[in-house]
Design a protein around this motif. Sequence first.
Motif, mmCIF file in Angstrom:
data_model
loop_
_atom_site.group_PDB
_atom_site.id
_atom_site.type_symbol
_atom_site.label_atom_id
_atom_site.label_comp_id
_atom_site.label_asym_id
_atom_site.label_seq_id
_atom_site.Cartn_x
_atom_site.Cartn_y
_atom_site.Cartn_z
ATOM 1 N N THR A 95 0.831 -1.204 0.000
ATOM 2 C CA THR A 95 0.000 0.000 0.000
ATOM 3 C C THR A 95 0.866 1.255 0.000
ATOM 4 O O THR A 95 0.593 2.212 -0.727
ATOM 5 N N LYS A 96 1.917 1.265 0.804
ATOM 6 C CA LYS A 96 2.800 2.432 0.877
ATOM 7 C C LYS A 96 3.540 2.629 -0.449
ATOM 8 O O LYS A 96 3.731 3.758 -0.904
ATOM 9 N N ALA A 99 1.116 4.122 -2.959
ATOM 10 C CA ALA A 99 0.887 5.538 -2.669
ATOM 11 C C ALA A 99 2.027 6.399 -3.203
ATOM 12 O O ALA A 99 1.799 7.471 -3.781
ATOM 13 N N ARG A 103 1.739 9.263 -6.231
ATOM 14 C CA ARG A 103 2.207 10.648 -6.060
ATOM 15 C C ARG A 103 3.229 11.011 -7.139
ATOM 16 O O ARG A 103 3.206 12.120 -7.679
ATOM 17 N N MET A 346 -5.346 6.624 -1.247
ATOM 18 C CA MET A 346 -3.974 6.667 -0.749
ATOM 19 C C MET A 346 -3.560 8.010 -0.159
ATOM 20 O O MET A 346 -2.524 8.111 0.487
ATOM 21 N N ASP A 347 -4.352 9.062 -0.382
ATOM 22 C CA ASP A 347 -3.928 10.396 0.071
ATOM 23 C C ASP A 347 -4.804 10.977 1.182
ATOM 24 O O ASP A 347 -4.555 12.075 1.658
#
Length: 516
Positions: A95-96, A99, A103, A346-347
């Motif tokens: 997940t990180k 993300a 970005r 994600m944000d």
Amino acid sequence: MKHIRKLFRIIFGRTAFVVLALLLQIAILVTFFLRLENYMHIVYVVSLFLSAVVIIYIFNEPINSSFKLAWIVPVLVIPVFGVMLYIFVQLQPQTKFTARQIRRRAQETKPFLSQDAQTARALGQTDPGEGRLAEYLKDYAGYPVYRNTYVKYFPLGEDKFRDLLEELKKAEHFIFLEYFIIDRGYMWDSILAVLEEKARAGVEVRVMYDGMCCLMLLPYHYPRELEAKGIRCKMFFPIKPTLSTHHNNRDHRKIAVIDGHTAFTGGVNLADEYINRRIRFGHWKDVAVMLKGEAVKSFTMMFLQMWNVTESRPDDYSRYIPKEPYIFPGGMEPTGFVAPYGDGPMDRELVGKQVYLDILNRAKKYVYIMTPYLILDDEMENALCYGAKRGVDVRIIMPHIPDKKYAYLLARTYYPELIAAGVKIYEYTPGFVHGKVFVSDDEKAVVGTINLDFRSLYLHFECAAYMYRNRVVEDILRDYEETLKKCRLVTDQDCRQFSRAGTRAGRLLRLIAPLM
């Protein structure tokens, strides 16, 4: 024999393998906890300390209170497992990584999504509130508002399918398709035939679909089949037999982009039930829009951002921006303003939810809503109720024949509270409503993929088009009024007469609604 073969495919197929693998991992975790039985006094003290720490941390997290409650309950009721589960969820590397990639891709496409100052100024002068909403979408979602865009509304999936086929046949440079569901049948086979023909003619064709399809609808290696036909293809987050929370974030978008000047979005996936070639839950009511002109650029970049999440090198994005302004054929007159936008989990910026709240909070006369699911957090429920209480005509069209029983039972638990506040709830008697529509005050409308539930507003990747003082708003309102003629008004008496077992089940499900 047909049923036996189907049973064998289920038993020995990928779905069964994935389920068994996940159950095995859960069994290993349970066994691990059971082996701590001899040390329960130590475990109990440690778990109490960890539970207190985790609960304090959750309370201070900048997340919705519904999610906080959904986590605090298991941490308190089953402290050891609840704490470990929360830590497990927070430490997901996939997940990180996703993300960070999102970005990065958003920064790469930012130069191609700059706001035209004259358009923003014209919108702000027309209505300062609309100007501020456009500023929010640009600053926090990354997508500008446009003029010079023609929008066509489709009141049924069949209508969208017909025009989509025609536009695909006209493609000369590229075709991008991003869909939550693709299922083999008349609709997809017809589209695929056009894609194959275009790929042979040298048109660049890319197809991306959500990895959930590989469980029940498409073979796991289906992208290879399309690659062999000259079509670039990938699954978004393919389902794998590993315990991971990134599987919870699905690509729920429906986007088609042709040559950078034509785009489609809405609720319609590429499967036969969406065009009523296959009957599952009565008549399937869905909606979509087609955009032509400047605003298509946002959908082009939206697709490329998602496509490149798994790529090591970015695209040459400039290749997909038309060099010349689109020349509108006769009968296609661009009017008003259009702001396509995307949203993702994600944000922590809830763009889809904020746009809906903005419409509800600034409405003067009415807000008409169409949605297949109604699973609300406190802010959305309060906004709906407050709108009705201050005299705004708030109406919601829901399915009469649901596709998911649990979602319908959950939705029914909100009916009494909303009706008591003055919100009018209708059910579409011919069958299932899958359209996602907000239309308000004869001026503004949203059509896209965003449902009124936690999954769409918090967990999924979504998209929509916001139209203001665009002629298409009249078409959306007209279709809504026509759809109302096929609906029945749900009354307070209907709520009281609803199944007691169903009501209890729905209220129990509200405890975990944010995680469903």
